[in-house]
Design an enzyme around this catalytic site. Structure first.
Site, PDB file in Angstrom:
ATOM      1  N   HIS A  77       0.819  -1.215   0.000  1.00  0.00           N
ATOM      2  CA  HIS A  77       0.000   0.000   0.000  1.00  0.00           C
ATOM      3  C   HIS A  77       0.858   1.273   0.000  1.00  0.00           C
ATOM      4  O   HIS A  77       0.458   2.295  -0.561  1.00  0.00           O
ATOM      5  CB  HIS A  77      -0.972   0.004   1.181  1.00  0.00           C
ATOM      6  CG  HIS A  77      -1.912  -1.175   1.152  1.00  0.00           C
ATOM      7  ND1 HIS A  77      -2.586  -1.615   2.249  1.00  0.00           N
ATOM      8  CD2 HIS A  77      -2.252  -2.015   0.135  1.00  0.00           C
ATOM      9  CE1 HIS A  77      -3.320  -2.675   1.914  1.00  0.00           C
ATOM     10  NE2 HIS A  77      -3.130  -2.946   0.641  1.00  0.00           N
ATOM     11  N   HIS A 118      -1.439 -10.792  -5.184  1.00  0.00           N
ATOM     12  CA  HIS A 118      -0.034 -10.381  -5.121  1.00  0.00           C
ATOM     13  C   HIS A 118       0.917 -11.380  -5.778  1.00  0.00           C
ATOM     14  O   HIS A 118       1.861 -11.000  -6.458  1.00  0.00           O
ATOM     15  CB  HIS A 118       0.382 -10.172  -3.666  1.00  0.00           C
ATOM     16  CG  HIS A 118      -0.346  -9.053  -3.015  1.00  0.00           C
ATOM     17  ND1 HIS A 118      -0.215  -7.744  -3.430  1.00  0.00           N
ATOM     18  CD2 HIS A 118      -1.231  -9.027  -1.997  1.00  0.00           C
ATOM     19  CE1 HIS A 118      -0.982  -6.974  -2.679  1.00  0.00           C
ATOM     20  NE2 HIS A 118      -1.613  -7.732  -1.806  1.00  0.00           N
TER      21      HIS A 118
HETATM   22 ZN   LIG Z   1      -4.065  -4.494  -0.431  1.00  0.00          ZN
END
Ligand SMILES: [Zn+2]
Length: 300
Positions: free
Chosen positions: A86, A273
């Site tokens: 983030h 991810h």
């Molecule tokens: Zn995230």
């Protein structure tokens, strides 16, 4: 004509002054302090663990990624850093290319589950335009990756000199999270308006499993979006399609691990991810010549 010479380039950027933020880490529950400092051209994004002897530095490049479930971690030698996605999204989304990010623990603070905890101080610092051009990789062919959980991700040439992302989220008919599709041309303006405030989400069943593993002991239902059978519990979505926007925010952070701008059209189907990293590794392998001839930060 090389891949990096036939697209519009912009100048590299850093921040005008040092700024900081602090908060609780989602994994350890520890209070974490983060300091952002301006950095010279071609530094890239570098993390520094200020709680470790020798103040080890970890470059934010895919070469330093280590396998993790549901998050993006970096490691250099013995030193690792968790939940980097983030803050990487905040820096990439605002086009801050060179920055030293000091972190006082093993993870970044979770904030409200979005990237606002980072974008707010970075915007307060202001953007400094630097004297060197930012390297850009122009995608000129399709590269695709998939996995055995029906996730797919590809990149193709874009019709504009920009990063475009399309994301299709679909957890099936029994999921409380309804299918969502979102497309966006990524720029500092669209990132701030459409993605920066979108928060991490998790299913209620998963919360207890994560807590049993020792995660999130100080994290509450107000710190991220928790979905039960009837929808979000004890919280209010910021967008009707906040989940897909957050998946796109994660993509912006993970794609930044190439260390340069990418002009291309990314299309993701349920990607996470791990698959994001796999595609960036594949791009790095296929475009090695173009990347090494440019001004992408040098790998130690
Ligand atoms: Zn995230």
């Amino acid at each position: 004509m090389t891949a990096s010479s036939r697209s519009q380039t912009r100048q590299q950027q850093t921040i005008k002054k040092s700024v900081s933020c602090r908060g609780i880490g989602f994994i350890t529950g520890a209070e974490i302090e983060v300091h952002f400092h301006p950095a010279h051209t071609n530094t890239g994004i570098q993390f520094q663990r200020t709680d470790q002897a020798g103040l080890p530095v970890i470059p934010a490049l895919v070469e330093y990624c280590v396998p993790r479930q549901r998050r993006t971690a970096l490691q250099n030698g013995e030193c690792s850093l968790e939940l980097t996605e983030h803050v990487l999204a905040a820096l990439a989304g605002l086009q801050i290319d060179n920055c030293l990010v000091e972190v006082s623990g093993v993870e970044l603070p979770g904030g409200d589950g979005s990237s606002l905890i980072f974008t707010e101080p970075l915007l307060e610092a202001g953007i400094e335009v630097q004297s060197a051009p930012r390297q850009v990789l122009v995608i000129d062919r399709q590269i695709s990756v998939k996995n055995d959980q029906r996730m797919e991700l590809f990149v193709r040439p874009a019709n504009q000199a920009e990063m475009q992302i399309g994301y299709q989220l679909d957890y099936g008919p029994r999921s409380p999270i309804f299918p969502q599709v979102f497309h966006l041309s990524i720029s500092p303006e669209t990132f701030q308006r459409e993605l920066a405030a979108s928060r991490t989400f998790v299913l209620q069943d998963e919360v207890e499993a994560l807590r049993a593993l020792g995660y999130g002991k100080r994290t509450t239902y107000q710190d991220l979006l928790v979905y039960g059978p009837e929808g979000v519990i004890d919280n209010k979505p910021r967008f009707v399609d906040e989940c897909v926007r957050h998946k796109m925010l994660d993509c912006v952070g993970d794609f930044a691990l190439l260390g340069c701008d990418i002009h291309g059209y990314f299309q993701a189907y349920r990607s996470g991810h791990e698959l994001n990293r796999k595609l960036i590794r594949q791009i790095r392998t296929e475009y090695r010549g173009e990347l090494e001839s440019g001004s992408r930060q040098k790998v130690a």
